[in-house]
Write a protein that holds these residues in place. Structure first.
Motif, PDB file in Angstrom:
ATOM      1  N   VAL A 243      64.592  92.058   3.430  1.00 32.76           N
ATOM      2  CA  VAL A 243      64.601  93.510   3.238  1.00 32.76           C
ATOM      3  C   VAL A 243      63.933  94.165   4.454  1.00 32.76           C
ATOM      4  O   VAL A 243      62.815  93.775   4.818  1.00 32.76           O
ATOM      5  N   PRO A 244      64.554  95.159   5.091  1.00 28.87           N
ATOM      6  CA  PRO A 244      63.868  95.892   6.161  1.00 28.87           C
ATOM      7  C   PRO A 244      62.590  96.538   5.632  1.00 28.87           C
ATOM      8  O   PRO A 244      62.563  97.070   4.521  1.00 28.87           O
ATOM      9  N   ALA A 254      60.895  91.992   5.760  1.00 27.34           N
ATOM     10  CA  ALA A 254      60.107  91.365   4.692  1.00 27.34           C
ATOM     11  C   ALA A 254      60.973  90.328   3.994  1.00 27.34           C
ATOM     12  O   ALA A 254      62.171  90.548   3.777  1.00 27.34           O
ATOM     13  N   VAL A 255      60.365  89.198   3.639  1.00 29.85           N
ATOM     14  CA  VAL A 255      61.099  88.123   2.966  1.00 29.85           C
ATOM     15  C   VAL A 255      60.507  87.914   1.583  1.00 29.85           C
ATOM     16  O   VAL A 255      59.320  87.622   1.441  1.00 29.85           O
ATOM     17  N   ALA A 261      61.708  89.875  -6.735  1.00 35.31           N
ATOM     18  CA  ALA A 261      60.270  89.698  -6.479  1.00 35.31           C
ATOM     19  C   ALA A 261      59.638  91.028  -6.076  1.00 35.31           C
ATOM     20  O   ALA A 261      60.248  91.841  -5.375  1.00 35.31           O
ATOM     21  N   GLU A 262      58.399  91.244  -6.550  1.00 35.67           N
ATOM     22  CA  GLU A 262      57.709  92.504  -6.269  1.00 35.67           C
ATOM     23  C   GLU A 262      56.977  92.481  -4.933  1.00 35.67           C
ATOM     24  O   GLU A 262      56.810  93.520  -4.311  1.00 35.67           O
ATOM     25  N   ARG A 263      56.520  91.322  -4.527  1.00 33.12           N
ATOM     26  CA  ARG A 263      55.710  91.232  -3.308  1.00 33.12           C
ATOM     27  C   ARG A 263      56.352  90.270  -2.312  1.00 33.12           C
ATOM     28  O   ARG A 263      56.837  89.200  -2.690  1.00 33.12           O
ATOM     29  N   ILE A 295      52.875  95.621   3.404  1.00 31.76           N
ATOM     30  CA  ILE A 295      54.292  95.662   3.777  1.00 31.76           C
ATOM     31  C   ILE A 295      54.994  96.697   2.907  1.00 31.76           C
ATOM     32  O   ILE A 295      54.936  96.625   1.685  1.00 31.76           O
ATOM     33  N   ARG A 296      55.627  97.660   3.555  1.00 30.05           N
ATOM     34  CA  ARG A 296      56.305  98.718   2.813  1.00 30.05           C
ATOM     35  C   ARG A 296      57.799  98.676   3.128  1.00 30.05           C
ATOM     36  O   ARG A 296      58.201  98.661   4.295  1.00 30.05           O
ATOM     37  N   ARG A 297      58.595  98.690   2.095  1.00 26.70           N
ATOM     38  CA  ARG A 297      60.053  98.665   2.298  1.00 26.70           C
ATOM     39  C   ARG A 297      60.491  99.899   3.072  1.00 26.70           C
ATOM     40  O   ARG A 297      60.012 100.990   2.842  1.00 26.70           O
TER      41      ARG A 297
END
Length: 298
Positions: A243-244, A254-255, A261-263, A295-297
């Motif tokens: 996810v970017p 982010a993986v 998954a939340e985190r 980490i923020r989407r």
């Protein structure tokens, strides 16, 4: 006489044993280094540098030093060197606190101070002068005693107390600045979408011919052809969803272990020039790096 292959194998085995020896300490080193330099990824650079210097220094020593304080001492100096190298603000040298005093009765208790420090964003610590930064991290984030901090930083006990008092007060004054993550760039979105679809030919088409891969703590490769096995290895796994996202003001991938998954479990950094990926830095094998990352989407 041993041949080249035997020497290389012995070197690999020596490195493997050293990394096993420091495995439990490594996440703590990162917690310290990341806050000292104000960045999750730069903190890992400091850890890598610390471990490399320790590994190559060991053969020159007659006796093994106490491992944890020795590594923290190296990490501390490597962090300070990092800050100086990149011209990050260094407003107060450690020795200037030597003769300061503080009324410890005005400090919050250790439990409250620890909560405040662990909840503070990693990047906020660089707003503290180095001595205050070090003592707050070591005491309130990592739980070191005042005596241990004094020995590590080569400060007297009154100097440690003074720096801790002022650092705690300064950290309480700092307020996080809320912000909305910027929109993800088209390249990051495209890379994540192709990766999630396992369209490896599509992913490779985004790479520059001289792309560099750093699978942190495992291997490094250069060139589109040599990086190919990296995607083949991911194709054999099923524990990832890309996810970017944004971290420390920088765009990352982010993986997550799965789409629900939340985190994030870890992240990947991409560098690009004119729409082509020129560098991939994958933190899959150092998962501790994401435990405290904001980490923020995108």
């Amino acid at each position: 006489m041993p041949d080249d292959a035997s020497l290389i194998a012995a070197q690999h085995e020596s490195r493997r044993r050293f990394l096993e020896l420091v495995a439990e300490i490594r996440p703590e080193l990162h917690r310290y280094a990341a806050r000292m330099v104000g960045s999750i990824t730069d903190g890992e650079d400091v850890v890598q540098d610390t471990l490399a210097r320790a590994y190559y220094a060991l053969p020159e020593m007659e006796t093994m030093p106490p491992l944890r304080p020795w590594l923290f001492r190296i990490a501390h100096h490597r962090a300070l060197d990092h800050l100086k190298r990149y011209d990050v603000r260094m407003r107060e040298p450690l020795e200037t606190v030597e003769h300061e005093t503080a009324d410890a009765t005005t400090d919050p208790d250790d439990a409250l101070a620890r909560e405040q420090a662990t909840r503070a964003a990693v990047s906020r610590f660089v707003d503290l002068p180095p001595a205050q930064r070090s003592t707050v991290i070591l005491k309130d984030v990592l739980g070191h005693s005042l005596e241990e901090i004094g020995a590590l930083l080569d400060l007297t006990l009154p100097a440690v107390k003074a720096a801790l008092h002022r650092g705690r007060a300064r950290l309480r004054e700092l307020r996080p600045v809320p912000s909305t993550p910027p929109v993800a760039s088209p390249l990051m979105v495209r890379y994540a979408d192709l990766f999630n679809a396992r369209d490896w030919d599509g992913v490779r088409a985004l790479l520059a011919e001289d792309v560099r891969l750093d699978l942190v703590s495992r291997l490094q490769r250069a060139g589109k052809r040599n990086v190919g096995n990296y995607f083949s290895n991911y194709d054999r796994l099923g524990d990832w969803h890309l996810v970017p996202a944004w971290l420390d003001g920088r765009e990352v991938i982010a993986v997550y272990r799965d789409a629900q998954a939340e985190r994030a479990s870890y992240f990947i950094e991409l560098d690009a020039v004119e729409g082509s990926v020129i560098a991939i830095r994958d933190f899959r094998y150092v998962p501790y790096i994401a435990r405290e990352a904001e980490i923020r989407r995108g």
